[in-house]
Design an enzyme around this catalytic site. Structure first.
Site, mmCIF file in Angstrom:
data_model
loop_
_atom_site.group_PDB
_atom_site.id
_atom_site.type_symbol
_atom_site.label_atom_id
_atom_site.label_comp_id
_atom_site.label_asym_id
_atom_site.label_seq_id
_atom_site.Cartn_x
_atom_site.Cartn_y
_atom_site.Cartn_z
ATOM 1 N N TYR A 1 -1.064 -3.285 18.936
ATOM 2 C CA TYR A 1 0.248 -3.240 19.582
ATOM 3 C C TYR A 1 0.403 -1.986 20.443
ATOM 4 O O TYR A 1 0.076 -0.881 20.009
ATOM 5 C CB TYR A 1 1.358 -3.224 18.527
ATOM 6 C CG TYR A 1 1.641 -4.574 17.921
ATOM 7 C CD1 TYR A 1 2.077 -5.644 18.694
ATOM 8 C CD2 TYR A 1 1.485 -4.773 16.547
ATOM 9 C CE1 TYR A 1 2.343 -6.877 18.119
ATOM 10 C CE2 TYR A 1 1.753 -5.993 15.970
ATOM 11 C CZ TYR A 1 2.184 -7.052 16.772
ATOM 12 O OH TYR A 1 2.458 -8.265 16.197
ATOM 13 N N LYS B 1 7.315 5.986 -14.769
ATOM 14 C CA LYS B 1 8.417 5.496 -13.933
ATOM 15 C C LYS B 1 7.872 4.764 -12.701
ATOM 16 O O LYS B 1 6.675 4.902 -12.377
ATOM 17 C CB LYS B 1 9.299 6.671 -13.509
ATOM 18 C CG LYS B 1 8.559 7.730 -12.684
ATOM 19 C CD LYS B 1 9.353 9.026 -12.591
ATOM 20 C CE LYS B 1 8.621 10.045 -11.733
ATOM 21 N NZ LYS B 1 9.258 11.378 -11.810
HETATM 22 C C1 PLP Z 1 8.337 12.370 -12.096
HETATM 23 C C2 PLP Z 1 8.595 13.414 -13.130
HETATM 24 C C3 PLP Z 1 7.539 13.969 -13.879
HETATM 25 C C4 PLP Z 1 6.097 13.722 -13.548
HETATM 26 O O1 PLP Z 1 5.784 14.485 -12.411
HETATM 27 P P1 PLP Z 1 4.301 14.574 -11.812
HETATM 28 O O2 PLP Z 1 4.416 15.549 -10.724
HETATM 29 O O3 PLP Z 1 3.980 13.194 -11.340
HETATM 30 O O4 PLP Z 1 3.402 14.993 -12.908
HETATM 31 C C5 PLP Z 1 7.852 14.815 -14.916
HETATM 32 N N1 PLP Z 1 9.134 15.130 -15.205
HETATM 33 C C6 PLP Z 1 10.167 14.640 -14.496
HETATM 34 C C7 PLP Z 1 11.545 15.041 -14.852
HETATM 35 C C8 PLP Z 1 9.937 13.787 -13.421
HETATM 36 O O5 PLP Z 1 10.958 13.328 -12.699
#
Ligand code: PLP
Length: 370
Positions: free
Chosen positions: A253, A32
């Site tokens: 800054y 994702k």
């Molecule tokens: C993002 C996500 C994962 C992966 O999680 P990590 O902590 O990056 O391994 C797995 N399952 C779901 C439902 C997620 O939203």
């Protein structure tokens, strides 16, 4: 130019490490947010060649972008359910939505009837995180009325751990027990509970399919434990110039960095517009020729000043780039300095500068699928 290097061999090695650890359960790949910011297409391709056949994105649009690049035997799950009106796009992308609520189930059932065939889906239950998934009462309602799922082919029952990265947390065991209880009320299907952290808990958490994300990208799967993953990302920023700054002279800054001694300050071509957290103003460091160079003053939009007083001049002159992420500084170190997590560091990095993808080596490639 800054250079973001993504090592697909390390990514594939991390996948194999997890797959071997959880066998006979299988390992999916969570890609994702554009593969945690690294590029979902090359990442998914490398994972596929390492043997991964199950991929998770969050959004229908992400599935649409990725599907054409994946072989037909790869399954592509969409975590965030079905936004109203996206049913056809999901079918079109041959994606498998994760149904999180009764409305998702109704939408997918209706889509199945329109398409004249049962459609595959994952069912997510809320085992205690209170984020996504069917509540226990909703699971009970489905169990009492199986017709609700008549048009849906349940290919996975899943839930998500709130504390998978905390191996000592009692919440993990409680969620596992709740998950088993809820899953047993639903149609018999493979089960999935573990993210990266959960993949490193004991085998009772692995179910049939684990869903690692951050660990594939080199992040530490569990807090307060040595990180067994290989680093995947390196980030090097160009040193634009350096100057000698007398004691008492402000830097950046607001002139927030002032020292009571003479300093040598180098300026990097990288800033918060590139994804380096402004929170790292006067915190954290870069490395020049392996020497720690603390960030001096505020992070600007396109530049960062670092204190290179400790870098021998001949090395400084000979070093065109400073390391922001790499052998001396992990993504977890940067995240800790910025008061956040490695996930946010990776997904914040923009592709404003050059990106170099280290392709899979043939030799490692040849072991794929095992
Ligand atoms: C993002 C996500 C994962 C992966 O999680 P990590 O902590 O990056 O391994 C797995 N399952 C779901 C439902 C997620 O939203």
């Amino acid at each position: 130019m800054a250079l973001l290097t993504i090592d697909l061999n390390a990514l594939a090695a991390n996948y194999r490490t997890i797959a071997a650890r959880v066998a006979p359960a299988r390992a999916a790949g969570v890609v994702k947010a554009d593969g945690y910011g690294l590029g979902a297409v090359p990442v998914a391709d490398a994972l596929y060649r390492a043997g991964c056949r199950d991929f998770f994105v969050a959004l229908t649009g992400e599935a649409h972008a990725l599907r054409p690049t994946l072989p037909a035997d790869a399954r592509l799950f969409v975590l965030n359910g079905i936004a109203p009106g996206e049913e056809a796009a999901l079918v079109d992308a041959d994606a498998i939505p994760v149904l999180n609520c009764p409305a998702d189930i109704a939408r997918w059932g209706a889509a199945a009837r329109i398409n004249g065939r049962r459609l595959p889906a994952a069912l997510q239950v809320d085992s205690g995180m209170s984020r996504l998934g069917l509540a226990p009462a909703e699971v009970a309602a489905i169990a009492a009325d199986p017709r609700l799922l008549a048009d849906i082919d349940v290919v996975l029952v899943m839930s998500h751990l709130a504390c998978g990265d905390e191996p000592g947390s009692a919440a993990n065991e409680a969620q596992r027990a709740r998950f088993d209880e809820l899953a047993s009320m639903l149609p018999h299907a493979p089960r999935s509970l573990a993210n990266s952290g959960g993949s490193f808990l004991d085998g009772g958490f692995h179910g049939d399919l684990v869903r690692p994300g951050i660990a594939l990208y080199g992040g530490a799967p569990q807090e307060d434990r040595p990180n067994p993953m290989r680093p995947v990302v390196a980030l090097d920023a160009r040193i634009v110039q350096w100057r000698d700054v007398p004691a008492g002279t402000g830097v950046g800054y607001g002139l927030t960095s002032v020292a009571d001694h003479d300093r040598r300050i180098a300026t990097l071509s990288y800033g918060y517009a590139d994804g380096w957290p402004r929170m790292l103003s006067n915190r954290g460091a870069a490395y020049v020729a392996g020497v720690r160079a603390p960030i001096a003053g505020r992070v600007s939009m396109d530049s960062i000043c670092i204190d290179v007083t400790g870098v021998p001049l001949d090395l400084l002159v000979a070093t065109p780039h400073a390391e922001l992420i790499g052998p001396h500084q992990t993504i977890d170190r940067v995240a800790a300095d910025a008061g956040t997590i490695a996930y946010e560091i990776l997904t914040s990095l923009r592709h404003r500068h050059a990106r170099r993808i280290v392709a899979l080596r043939e030799q490692e490639d040849a072991t794929c699928g095992s």
